[in-house]
Structures are given as structure tokens and as C-alpha cells.
Design a protein around this motif. Structure first.
Motif, PDB file in Angstrom:
ATOM      1  N   VAL A   1       0.830  -1.279   0.112  1.00  0.00           N
ATOM      2  CA  VAL A   1       0.163  -0.126  -0.059  1.00  0.00           C
ATOM      3  C   VAL A   1       0.818   1.289   0.080  1.00  0.00           C
ATOM      4  O   VAL A   1       0.284   2.183   0.073  1.00  0.00           O
ATOM      5  CB  VAL A   1      -1.150   0.060   1.062  1.00  0.00           C
ATOM      6  CG1 VAL A   1      -1.922  -1.068   0.952  1.00  0.00           C
ATOM      7  CG2 VAL A   1      -0.480  -0.029   2.566  1.00  0.00           C
ATOM      8  N   GLY A   2       2.120   1.219   0.045  1.00  0.00           N
ATOM      9  CA  GLY A   2       2.994   2.161   0.180  1.00  0.00           C
ATOM     10  C   GLY A   2       3.619   2.786   1.352  1.00  0.00           C
ATOM     11  O   GLY A   2       3.420   1.915   2.386  1.00  0.00           O
ATOM     12  N   SER A   3       4.230   3.837   1.091  1.00  0.00           N
ATOM     13  CA  SER A   3       4.754   4.381   2.555  1.00  0.00           C
ATOM     14  C   SER A   3       4.278   5.745   2.674  1.00  0.00           C
ATOM     15  O   SER A   3       4.975   6.541   3.560  1.00  0.00           O
ATOM     16  CB  SER A   3       6.486   4.470   2.447  1.00  0.00           C
ATOM     17  OG  SER A   3       6.814   5.049   1.119  1.00  0.00           O
ATOM     18  N   GLY A   4       3.221   6.142   2.308  1.00  0.00           N
ATOM     19  CA  GLY A   4       2.522   7.332   2.177  1.00  0.00           C
ATOM     20  C   GLY A   4       1.858   7.871   3.813  1.00  0.00           C
ATOM     21  O   GLY A   4       1.980   6.890   4.798  1.00  0.00           O
ATOM     22  N   THR A   5       1.492   8.917   3.811  1.00  0.00           N
ATOM     23  CA  THR A   5       0.708   9.272   5.264  1.00  0.00           C
ATOM     24  C   THR A   5      -0.834   9.404   4.910  1.00  0.00           C
ATOM     25  O   THR A   5      -1.232   9.821   6.087  1.00  0.00           O
ATOM     26  CB  THR A   5       1.392  10.807   5.702  1.00  0.00           C
ATOM     27  OG1 THR A   5       0.948  11.562   4.607  1.00  0.00           O
ATOM     28  CG2 THR A   5       2.769  10.449   6.024  1.00  0.00           C
ATOM     29  N   SER A   6      -1.425   8.757   3.916  1.00  0.00           N
ATOM     30  CA  SER A   6      -2.763   8.867   3.536  1.00  0.00           C
ATOM     31  C   SER A   6      -3.314   7.459   3.507  1.00  0.00           C
ATOM     32  O   SER A   6      -2.655   6.465   3.294  1.00  0.00           O
ATOM     33  CB  SER A   6      -3.146   9.610   2.175  1.00  0.00           C
ATOM     34  OG  SER A   6      -2.752  10.894   2.296  1.00  0.00           O
ATOM     35  N   ALA A   7      -4.436   7.391   3.928  1.00  0.00           N
ATOM     36  CA  ALA A   7      -5.104   6.015   3.938  1.00  0.00           C
ATOM     37  C   ALA A   7      -5.491   5.589   2.487  1.00  0.00           C
ATOM     38  O   ALA A   7      -5.549   6.339   1.506  1.00  0.00           O
ATOM     39  CB  ALA A   7      -6.481   5.911   4.502  1.00  0.00           C
TER      40      ALA A   7
ATOM     41  N   PHE B   1     -14.076 -11.138   9.185  1.00  0.00           N
ATOM     42  CA  PHE B   1     -12.773 -10.716   8.712  1.00  0.00           C
ATOM     43  C   PHE B   1     -12.426  -9.418   9.234  1.00  0.00           C
ATOM     44  O   PHE B   1     -13.089  -8.881   9.932  1.00  0.00           O
ATOM     45  CB  PHE B   1     -12.954 -10.557   7.038  1.00  0.00           C
ATOM     46  CG  PHE B   1     -13.631  -9.467   6.567  1.00  0.00           C
ATOM     47  CD1 PHE B   1     -12.926  -8.271   6.137  1.00  0.00           C
ATOM     48  CD2 PHE B   1     -14.857  -9.573   6.529  1.00  0.00           C
ATOM     49  CE1 PHE B   1     -13.767  -7.171   5.810  1.00  0.00           C
ATOM     50  CE2 PHE B   1     -15.827  -8.590   6.032  1.00  0.00           C
ATOM     51  CZ  PHE B   1     -15.329  -7.217   5.970  1.00  0.00           C
ATOM     52  N   ARG B   2     -11.099  -9.151   9.069  1.00  0.00           N
ATOM     53  CA  ARG B   2     -10.599  -7.726   9.568  1.00  0.00           C
ATOM     54  C   ARG B   2      -9.303  -7.398   8.860  1.00  0.00           C
ATOM     55  O   ARG B   2      -8.531  -8.178   8.315  1.00  0.00           O
ATOM     56  CB  ARG B   2     -10.215  -7.622  11.071  1.00  0.00           C
ATOM     57  CG  ARG B   2      -9.302  -8.303  11.728  1.00  0.00           C
ATOM     58  CD  ARG B   2      -8.955  -8.552  12.923  1.00  0.00           C
ATOM     59  NE  ARG B   2      -7.982  -9.545  13.387  1.00  0.00           N
ATOM     60  CZ  ARG B   2      -7.666  -9.507  14.648  1.00  0.00           C
ATOM     61  NH1 ARG B   2      -8.000  -8.726  15.517  1.00  0.00           N
ATOM     62  NH2 ARG B   2      -6.618 -10.289  14.971  1.00  0.00           N
ATOM     63  N   ALA B   3      -9.061  -6.161   8.489  1.00  0.00           N
ATOM     64  CA  ALA B   3      -8.174  -5.711   7.721  1.00  0.00           C
ATOM     65  C   ALA B   3      -6.631  -5.862   8.706  1.00  0.00           C
ATOM     66  O   ALA B   3      -6.861  -5.493   9.861  1.00  0.00           O
ATOM     67  CB  ALA B   3      -8.355  -4.086   7.171  1.00  0.00           C
ATOM     68  N   VAL B   4      -5.559  -6.076   8.035  1.00  0.00           N
ATOM     69  CA  VAL B   4      -4.502  -6.189   8.863  1.00  0.00           C
ATOM     70  C   VAL B   4      -3.333  -5.444   8.004  1.00  0.00           C
ATOM     71  O   VAL B   4      -3.321  -5.419   6.855  1.00  0.00           O
ATOM     72  CB  VAL B   4      -3.727  -7.460   9.004  1.00  0.00           C
ATOM     73  CG1 VAL B   4      -2.400  -7.542   9.828  1.00  0.00           C
ATOM     74  CG2 VAL B   4      -4.962  -8.457   9.920  1.00  0.00           C
ATOM     75  N   ALA B   5      -2.705  -4.396   8.612  1.00  0.00           N
ATOM     76  CA  ALA B   5      -1.345  -3.570   8.133  1.00  0.00           C
ATOM     77  C   ALA B   5      -0.135  -3.945   8.939  1.00  0.00           C
ATOM     78  O   ALA B   5      -0.309  -3.903  10.193  1.00  0.00           O
ATOM     79  CB  ALA B   5      -1.887  -2.476   7.944  1.00  0.00           C
ATOM     80  N   GLU B   6       0.787  -3.731   8.269  1.00  0.00           N
ATOM     81  CA  GLU B   6       1.944  -3.935   9.221  1.00  0.00           C
ATOM     82  C   GLU B   6       3.234  -3.230   8.559  1.00  0.00           C
ATOM     83  O   GLU B   6       3.561  -2.829   7.418  1.00  0.00           O
ATOM     84  CB  GLU B   6       2.564  -5.400   9.374  1.00  0.00           C
ATOM     85  CG  GLU B   6       3.565  -5.747  10.134  1.00  0.00           C
ATOM     86  CD  GLU B   6       4.126  -7.010  10.163  1.00  0.00           C
ATOM     87  OE1 GLU B   6       4.982  -7.274  11.111  1.00  0.00           O
ATOM     88  OE2 GLU B   6       3.732  -7.850   9.720  1.00  0.00           O
ATOM     89  N   ASN B   7       3.774  -2.404   9.541  1.00  0.00           N
ATOM     90  CA  ASN B   7       5.182  -1.673   9.093  1.00  0.00           C
ATOM     91  C   ASN B   7       6.142  -1.756  10.154  1.00  0.00           C
ATOM     92  O   ASN B   7       6.004  -2.638  11.088  1.00  0.00           O
ATOM     93  CB  ASN B   7       4.811  -0.115   8.797  1.00  0.00           C
ATOM     94  CG  ASN B   7       4.216   0.655  10.067  1.00  0.00           C
ATOM     95  OD1 ASN B   7       4.435   0.311  11.096  1.00  0.00           O
ATOM     96  ND2 ASN B   7       3.573   1.754   9.829  1.00  0.00           N
ATOM     97  N   SER B   8       7.125  -1.038  10.148  1.00  0.00           N
ATOM     98  CA  SER B   8       8.230  -1.273  11.026  1.00  0.00           C
ATOM     99  C   SER B   8       8.102  -1.007  12.471  1.00  0.00           C
ATOM    100  O   SER B   8       8.633  -1.399  13.330  1.00  0.00           O
ATOM    101  CB  SER B   8       9.564  -0.344  10.768  1.00  0.00           C
ATOM    102  OG  SER B   8       9.066   1.051  10.686  1.00  0.00           O
TER     103      SER B   8
END
Length: 167
Positions: free
Chosen positions: A1-7, A25-32
Motif C-alpha cells: 500500500v506504499g509508504s505515504g501518510t494517507s489511507a 474478517f478484519r483488515a491487517v497492515a504492518e510496518n516497522s
């Protein structure tokens, strides 16, 4: 989904789901910084399609010069089902018996029959079992029977003024 600051919207298509079933279900996102979880959501797939009945044409019985009993079975496949026969002197049939609602809504084959009368002697008739429920109409295979030969008739012959009965 990129590295920006917007949803950013994202989606996934699911396959091989079972009909009439609720899924969560549920959405999952992961970053550092680690994973993040969305709230629980659910959806229910549409109801399973209603199967049409399963129909078998059985051999005719009690065949005589002017009548026969048509026989068949219908498995309602769990849905209220009506059954009848198509019949005639060709595979185009042209006639139907009255529907019978006694085959019910079970999940096993139910025998049903219909007595035909006023048939012509020495004639071949075709027939097939038919059943219908909210899932559709189903047809058994074509079968046939031949009514018994016509009975000999008695005739009176006049020869030289004498009446004779002839078989």
C-alpha cells in the motif's frame, strides 16, 4: 500500500466460499512499528440454491386392453414437491396426469403412481415421470408399454337365411 501518510484502500477476492455461511474478517497492515488490526466485520454468503427433485420413471404395471398404471419415484431433495406423469402415443406425450402433492419435502425417493383408463387396445403408449419444486422441474426417462390386443368381436353373418355366431 506504499509508504505515504494517507489511507489507501485495498481488497482481496475470496473464492470457494460455502453458500449460506457467515464469515468474519478484519483488515491487517504492518510496518516497522508492528501490525495494526482493523475491527471485526462479517458478511453472509447467499443462500444455497434449491436443488430440483430427482425423478425416475419406473415400468408401467397392470397393463390391460384399456388401461395401465404409470409408476415413478421422486426425491424432493428437502423441498415441497409435486409430481405427475406425461403420456401419449409419441415421445411428444401431449397428455399429463393431475399433480400429486403426496411426495412431500423429504430427502429420499417417494414412489407415486397414476392409473390411466380409457386407452385404446393394441396401442403403444409412451410416458415419463415429472416432478417440480422451487428448484425447478425434473423429468424421468421415457418408457413405454403396449396395451393388450383388442378382444375378438362376435359378428352375425347371414348366409342363405341362416344366422351364425362367429368368434
Amino acid at each position: 500500500v506504499g509508504s505515504g501518510t494517507s489511507a489507501v484502500s485495498y481488497s482481496a477476492n475470496l473464492g470457494t466460499l460455502q453458500c449460506g455461511t457467515t464469515y468474519h474478517f478484519r483488515a491487517v497492515a504492518e510496518n516497522s512499528g508492528g501490525p495494526a488490526y482493523g475491527s471485526d466485520r462479517s458478511f453472509t454468503t447467499t443462500a444455497c440454491p434449491t436443488p430440483p427433485p430427482t425423478v425416475v420413471t419406473s415400468a408401467a404395471s397392470n397393463v390391460n386392453a384399456s388401461g395401465a398404471q404409470l409408476n415413478g419415484t421422486a426425491d424432493p431433495n428437502g423441498v415441497s414437491t409435486s409430481a405427475w406423469f406425461q403420456w401419449g402415443t409419441t415421445t411428444g406425450y401431449g397428455n399429463t396426469t393431475a399433480p400429486q402433492t403426496n411426495v412431500g419435502s423429504g430427502t429420499s425417493a417417494v414412489a407415486y403412481s397414476f392409473n390411466l383408463g380409457a386407452l385404446q387396445c393394441g396401442t403403444t403408449y409412451h410416458f415419463r415421470a415429472v416432478a417440480q419444486n422451487s428448484g425447478g422441474t425434473a423429468y424421468g426417462s421415457d418408457d413405454s408399454f403396449t396395451t393388450s390386443a383388442c378382444a375378438a368381436t362376435h359378428r352375425t353373418q347371414v348366409e342363405y337365411g341362416t344366422s351364425l355366431d362367429i368368434d
